[in-house]
Scaffold this motif. Sequence first.
Motif, PDB file in Angstrom:
ATOM      1  N   SER A 129      25.737  10.652 -10.571  1.00 32.02           N
ATOM      2  CA  SER A 129      24.276  10.728 -10.534  1.00 32.02           C
ATOM      3  C   SER A 129      23.708   9.388 -10.100  1.00 32.02           C
ATOM      4  N   PHE A 130      22.481   9.426  -9.545  1.00 31.48           N
ATOM      5  CA  PHE A 130      21.854   8.217  -9.025  1.00 31.48           C
ATOM      6  C   PHE A 130      20.356   8.233  -9.286  1.00 31.48           C
ATOM      7  N   TYR A 131      19.806   7.058  -9.642  1.00 33.90           N
ATOM      8  CA  TYR A 131      18.372   6.829  -9.574  1.00 33.90           C
ATOM      9  C   TYR A 131      18.120   6.323  -8.157  1.00 33.90           C
ATOM     10  N   GLN A 132      17.207   6.971  -7.448  1.00 34.22           N
ATOM     11  CA  GLN A 132      16.884   6.560  -6.091  1.00 34.22           C
ATOM     12  C   GLN A 132      15.426   6.111  -6.049  1.00 34.22           C
ATOM     13  N   VAL A 133      15.196   4.858  -5.764  1.00 30.69           N
ATOM     14  CA  VAL A 133      13.841   4.326  -5.639  1.00 30.69           C
ATOM     15  C   VAL A 133      13.476   4.418  -4.160  1.00 30.69           C
ATOM     16  N   TYR A 134      12.291   4.964  -3.881  1.00 32.09           N
ATOM     17  CA  TYR A 134      11.883   5.120  -2.484  1.00 32.09           C
ATOM     18  C   TYR A 134      10.430   4.718  -2.275  1.00 32.09           C
ATOM     19  N   ARG A 135      10.109   4.475  -1.011  1.00 34.13           N
ATOM     20  CA  ARG A 135       8.728   4.193  -0.603  1.00 34.13           C
ATOM     21  C   ARG A 135       8.299   5.244   0.406  1.00 34.13           C
ATOM     22  N   GLN A 136       6.981   5.480   0.443  1.00 31.32           N
ATOM     23  CA  GLN A 136       6.431   6.442   1.381  1.00 31.32           C
ATOM     24  C   GLN A 136       5.081   5.922   1.862  1.00 31.32           C
ATOM     25  N   GLY A 152       0.801  -1.218   0.000  1.00 29.42           N
ATOM     26  CA  GLY A 152       0.000   0.000   0.000  1.00 29.42           C
ATOM     27  C   GLY A 152       0.836   1.270   0.000  1.00 29.42           C
ATOM     28  N   ASP A 153       2.160   1.159   0.183  1.00 30.28           N
ATOM     29  CA  ASP A 153       3.030   2.336   0.182  1.00 30.28           C
ATOM     30  C   ASP A 153       3.058   2.983  -1.196  1.00 30.28           C
ATOM     31  N   LEU A 154       3.271   4.299  -1.220  1.00 26.66           N
ATOM     32  CA  LEU A 154       3.544   4.987  -2.469  1.00 26.66           C
ATOM     33  C   LEU A 154       4.997   4.726  -2.817  1.00 26.66           C
ATOM     34  N   VAL A 155       5.280   4.485  -4.088  1.00 27.07           N
ATOM     35  CA  VAL A 155       6.640   4.215  -4.539  1.00 27.07           C
ATOM     36  C   VAL A 155       6.923   5.140  -5.712  1.00 27.07           C
ATOM     37  N   ASN A 156       8.148   5.688  -5.723  1.00 28.34           N
ATOM     38  CA  ASN A 156       8.537   6.582  -6.797  1.00 28.34           C
ATOM     39  C   ASN A 156      10.051   6.525  -6.940  1.00 28.34           C
ATOM     40  N   TYR A 157      10.566   7.260  -7.902  1.00 32.19           N
ATOM     41  CA  TYR A 157      12.014   7.369  -8.029  1.00 32.19           C
ATOM     42  C   TYR A 157      12.388   8.843  -8.042  1.00 32.19           C
ATOM     43  N   LEU A 158      13.586   9.115  -7.630  1.00 27.09           N
ATOM     44  CA  LEU A 158      14.109  10.467  -7.535  1.00 27.09           C
ATOM     45  C   LEU A 158      15.485  10.454  -8.174  1.00 27.09           C
ATOM     46  N   LEU A 159      15.732  11.361  -9.102  1.00 28.00           N
ATOM     47  CA  LEU A 159      17.014  11.428  -9.790  1.00 28.00           C
ATOM     48  C   LEU A 159      17.882  12.490  -9.141  1.00 28.00           C
ATOM     49  N   SER A 160      19.034  12.074  -8.697  1.00 29.32           N
ATOM     50  CA  SER A 160      20.005  12.968  -8.091  1.00 29.32           C
ATOM     51  C   SER A 160      21.113  13.217  -9.111  1.00 29.32           C
TER      52      SER A 160
END
Length: 171
Positions: free
Chosen positions: A55-62, A42-50
Amino acid sequence: TAPIGIRPPSTKTLATAGVAAYTDSLDGRITTAHPHQNPRTGDLVNYLLSFGRNSFYQVYRQPVTSMTRDLIARIPVARPGYMHSFAITENYVVLAEFPLTVNPLKLVLSGKPFIDNYRWDSRGETRFLVVDTRNGSLRGEFRTAPFFAFHHINAFEQGDKLVLDICAYED
């Protein structure tokens, strides 16, 4: 349930529901406008580009009731690709990195609008990065002929296979 600090939307107005800041230390400049919900948690999941020298692709949950994002995976990338969306299943996030990429240094120094800094490489490849959302491991990196897509239509696990439906364009 609305995230902490955000009032539920009203059907009587288009007024902003509020501005909320994340309460974590994740840093990045590019993300998608529409996170996906993990069908298992049920968490929201997205990616964030640094962007940066590295540089990094960062996959996160919220969690939907929190303004804190938890890092799932951090994947280094030399020339970040433009990603409008990504695929998600019960256990995996799949980032599709198309050969529409940017040199992070040129992005900072060019003075051009954001998307004008990206370049299409017709001889490049599309790379799929499969991230296990349970432990953050990069489960696989798969390459195919170049194509571009905005949205992943569907994704699901079928036994030991991962199936993606993508509306793709040749360039």
